[in-house]
Design an enzyme around this catalytic site. Structure first.
Site, PDB file in Angstrom:
ATOM      1  N   ARG A   1       0.812  -1.225   0.000  1.00 17.69           N
ATOM      2  CA  ARG A   1       0.000   0.000   0.000  1.00 17.69           C
ATOM      3  C   ARG A   1       0.836   1.261   0.000  1.00 17.69           C
ATOM      4  O   ARG A   1       0.356   2.323  -0.385  1.00 17.69           O
ATOM      5  CB  ARG A   1      -1.013  -0.027   1.154  1.00 17.69           C
TER       6      ARG A   1
ATOM      7  N   GLU B   1       7.855  -8.917  14.533  1.00 17.12           N
ATOM      8  CA  GLU B   1       7.454  -9.422  15.844  1.00 17.12           C
ATOM      9  C   GLU B   1       7.611 -10.939  15.916  1.00 17.12           C
ATOM     10  O   GLU B   1       8.075 -11.489  16.898  1.00 17.12           O
ATOM     11  CB  GLU B   1       5.999  -9.017  16.126  1.00 17.12           C
TER      12      GLU B   1
END
Length: 171
Positions: free
Chosen positions: A59, A96
């Site tokens: 995006r 993460e």
């Protein structure tokens, strides 16, 4: 910014249980609000002598290309591995849960280029920080980082403390 925020819909439990996905597609469909968003993303950096805008897949390509158009400069795509056909520079970084890599054509950035980094969301900041590092490895200077929205509890700002930062909508 409330008008922009009203065009972002929340999708609960996507892509997994407990996650609220911020869906920007209604905003993308509204020409006037999309134009307003892009202008607000670049306005703080207009006097930075920007020579190009960089955006990360996927995006960031949308907002980055529009921002480059708005500023009258070129666009630099930062891509996932194996997507660029010419010689590339790359940076590996930690997520993460795992790791990732971004690549850019070696000839896309010249020493001294002043780059505005654009993406749709600032979350944990890992991808944005890696993007800045990749630009800097090739001699570019990050003028600033601009995001449509920022997820404040994830504290991505901390990853970008040494950069000028703009985000339009805060969650």
């Amino acid at each position: 910014m409330n008008t922009l925020k009203s065009k972002i819909r929340d999708i609960e439990n996507f892509p997994q249980a407990g996650v609220t996905f911020r869906d920007i597609t209604p905003l993308l469909a509204d020409h006037a609000l999309l134009q307003q968003a892009v202008q607000a993303m670049v306005d703080p950096f207009r006097d930075g002598n920007i020579t190009a805008v960089a955006g990360m897949e996927a995006r960031g390509f949308i907002f980055g290309s529009l921002a480059a158009w708005e500023l009258g400069v070129g666009f630099i795509p930062l891509r996932k591995p194996g997507k660029l056909p010419h010689q590339v520079g790359k940076v590996d970084y930690q997520l993460e849960y795992g790791s990732a890599t971004l690549e850019v054509h070696l000839d896309a950035i010249n020493a001294g280029d002043k780059i505005l980094l654009i993406d749709d969301v600032l979350a944990t900041g890992g991808t944005a920080r890696a993007s800045c590092q990749l630009v800097e490895q090739l001699g570019g200077e990050i003028v600033g980082c601009s995001f449509l929205l920022e997820i404040m509890p994830l504290n991505g700002r901390k990853q970008l403390e040494s950069y000028s930062l703009n985000s339009l909508i805060h969650y």
